[in-house]
Design a protein around this motif. Structure first.
Motif, mmCIF file in Angstrom:
data_model
loop_
_atom_site.group_PDB
_atom_site.id
_atom_site.type_symbol
_atom_site.label_atom_id
_atom_site.label_comp_id
_atom_site.label_asym_id
_atom_site.label_seq_id
_atom_site.Cartn_x
_atom_site.Cartn_y
_atom_site.Cartn_z
ATOM 1 N N LYS A 78 -18.859 27.015 11.839
ATOM 2 C CA LYS A 78 -18.648 28.456 11.645
ATOM 3 C C LYS A 78 -17.183 28.761 11.343
ATOM 4 C CE LYS A 78 -22.473 30.416 14.367
ATOM 5 N NZ LYS A 78 -23.215 29.192 14.705
ATOM 6 N N LEU A 79 -16.269 28.118 12.061
ATOM 7 C CA LEU A 79 -14.843 28.370 11.839
ATOM 8 C C LEU A 79 -14.401 27.888 10.458
ATOM 9 C CD1 LEU A 79 -13.465 27.433 15.370
ATOM 10 C CD2 LEU A 79 -13.635 29.725 14.373
ATOM 11 N N MET A 80 -14.908 26.735 10.029
ATOM 12 C CA MET A 80 -14.570 26.235 8.701
ATOM 13 C C MET A 80 -15.084 27.170 7.616
ATOM 14 S SD MET A 80 -14.830 22.059 8.861
ATOM 15 C CE MET A 80 -16.352 21.935 9.790
ATOM 16 N N ASN A 81 -16.306 27.690 7.809
ATOM 17 C CA ASN A 81 -16.873 28.616 6.831
ATOM 18 C C ASN A 81 -16.080 29.917 6.779
ATOM 19 O OD1 ASN A 81 -18.911 26.886 6.020
ATOM 20 N ND2 ASN A 81 -20.405 27.672 7.488
ATOM 21 N N LEU A 82 -15.627 30.388 7.940
ATOM 22 C CA LEU A 82 -14.798 31.599 7.962
ATOM 23 C C LEU A 82 -13.514 31.401 7.160
ATOM 24 C CD1 LEU A 82 -15.003 32.795 11.689
ATOM 25 C CD2 LEU A 82 -15.904 33.995 9.695
ATOM 26 N N ALA A 83 -12.857 30.252 7.376
ATOM 27 C CA ALA A 83 -11.610 29.972 6.676
ATOM 28 C C ALA A 83 -11.813 29.969 5.164
ATOM 29 C CB ALA A 83 -11.034 28.633 7.144
ATOM 30 N N GLU B 188 -7.984 26.676 5.741
ATOM 31 C CA GLU B 188 -8.032 25.424 6.493
ATOM 32 C C GLU B 188 -8.114 25.708 7.984
ATOM 33 O OE1 GLU B 188 -5.443 22.608 3.402
ATOM 34 O OE2 GLU B 188 -4.626 23.090 5.375
ATOM 35 N N VAL B 189 -8.655 24.712 8.704
ATOM 36 C CA VAL B 189 -8.690 24.757 10.163
ATOM 37 C C VAL B 189 -7.643 23.786 10.682
ATOM 38 C CG1 VAL B 189 -10.078 24.397 12.232
ATOM 39 C CG2 VAL B 189 -11.150 25.330 10.178
ATOM 40 N N THR B 190 -6.680 24.294 11.424
ATOM 41 C CA THR B 190 -5.602 23.468 11.968
ATOM 42 C C THR B 190 -5.742 23.399 13.483
ATOM 43 O OG1 THR B 190 -4.093 24.087 10.164
ATOM 44 C CG2 THR B 190 -3.098 23.189 12.175
ATOM 45 N N GLU B 191 -5.851 22.197 13.997
ATOM 46 C CA GLU B 191 -5.919 21.978 15.442
ATOM 47 C C GLU B 191 -4.529 21.606 15.942
ATOM 48 O OE1 GLU B 191 -8.301 19.172 18.668
ATOM 49 O OE2 GLU B 191 -7.916 18.416 16.645
ATOM 50 N N ILE B 192 -4.088 22.250 17.024
ATOM 51 C CA ILE B 192 -2.789 21.968 17.627
ATOM 52 C C ILE B 192 -3.008 21.659 19.092
ATOM 53 C CG2 ILE B 192 -0.476 22.857 18.115
ATOM 54 C CD1 ILE B 192 -0.791 24.719 15.711
#
Length: 313
Positions: free
Chosen positions: A222-227, A74-78
């Protein structure tokens, strides 16, 4: 694109390409039964999710509202105001991802992308030293239950397992994120990618907002695909800006509403008097909730009255 009157989703196309269907003509030769092999049942997805380990924040209350910690895949934004503890939390996660599997961790390594120059190696050493002491203490508890494991990590070992990239422009940021696929392929023990912050260069250097939106969308994809591909956690930190809402100016996370759809989870850090709080603002699986936390000499910890706005370093 359609094959055999059945639409191919992006994830199905990726699976088929990895299976050897590398051209459009080869994809067009597939039968509906071939396409079905790329499907996954909801039960399988739930089982995979239940098996995923999470990265602790070292704050029990914060872990609780996060479902146990920061989730992989998952991609978590903080986001939050300056001084609230975003970088402190990023360094804590870069250290905690290395907690051995026998102690409930991932035993992985971290990639830390620093766009603001806020990463402090001295502070990382402090947190690493405290983490090693915590692991030894926890191992002593396991020994009493006859479940002792070996803790051979030293603070310098933890620092050596944080791959640090200093970014000085948005073009460098895009280049590094594009390079991560190859980097992680060669370093498969990386279990978290931290971007601190995703916002900085895209607020400083841009006048063409349409171009900025396109670049950010590509970077988010790209970040979602990496995760998903490498079963790792992506944590991106965001700054705040002022936004005119309901007749007044209010603080809001930067990059606008369209960016908010680029992440799986969104966590907002804020002050309530002298207390730091984290709020789950958006998540498909977590309920909206708040939890207090503190930034201490040892790192992120549970909230306590003697941990308010201490000066670090």
């Amino acid at each position: 694109m359609e094959v055999g009157r059945l639409p191919i989703s992006a994830s199905q196309r990726g699976k088929l390409i990895r299976a050897g269907y590398t051209t459009l003509s080869s994809l067009s030769s597939l039968s509906p039964s071939d396409l079905a092999r790329g499907a996954q049942t909801a039960w399988d997805m739930l089982h995979e999710e239940q098996l995923l380990r999470r990265i602790t924040t070292s704050c029990a209350d914060l872990d609780n509202i996060l479902g146990g910690g920061i989730n992989c895949k998952e991609v978590t934004e903080i986001g939050g105001v300056p001084g609230i503890g975003k970088t402190q939390l990023g360094i804590q996660l870069a250290v905690n991802v290395q907690i051995p599997v026998d102690l409930g961790g991932l035993g992985g390594k971290a990639v830390y992308i620093d766009t603001e120059g806020s990463f402090m190696v001295e502070r990382a050493l402090q947190i690493a030293e405290a983490s090693v002491l915590d692991m030894v203490e926890y191992n002593d508890l396991l020994r009493k239950e006859h479940r002792k494991c070996q803790v051979n990590l030293k603070p310098n070992d933890l620092l050596e397992s944080i791959y640090y990239f200093r970014i000085c422009s948005y073009t460098e940021q895009m280049a590094v994120i594009s390079y991560l696929d190859k980097f992680i392929s060669a370093h498969k023990d990386v279990k978290i990618v931290i971007v601190d912050s995703v916002t900085f260069h895209f607020r400083q250097d841009f006048e063409d907002l349409a171009l900025r939106t396109r670049l950010l969308s590509g970077m988010a994809l790209k970040l979602m695909n990496l995760a998903k591909t490498y079963n790792l956690a992506v944590v991106i930190f965001n700054q705040v800006t002022t936004k005119y809402m309901e007749g007044s100016f209010q603080l809001a996370l930067a990059l606008g509403d369209s960016w908010s759809h680029s992440c799986t989870n969104r966590v907002i850090l804020y002050w309530n008097g002298d207390d730091r709080y984290a709020f789950i603002d958006k998540s498909p699986s977590l309920r909206s909730a708040s939890a207090p936390f503190s930034v201490t000499g040892k790192g992120i910890r549970n909230s306590a009255s003697n941990h308010k706005r201490i000066k670090l370093m």
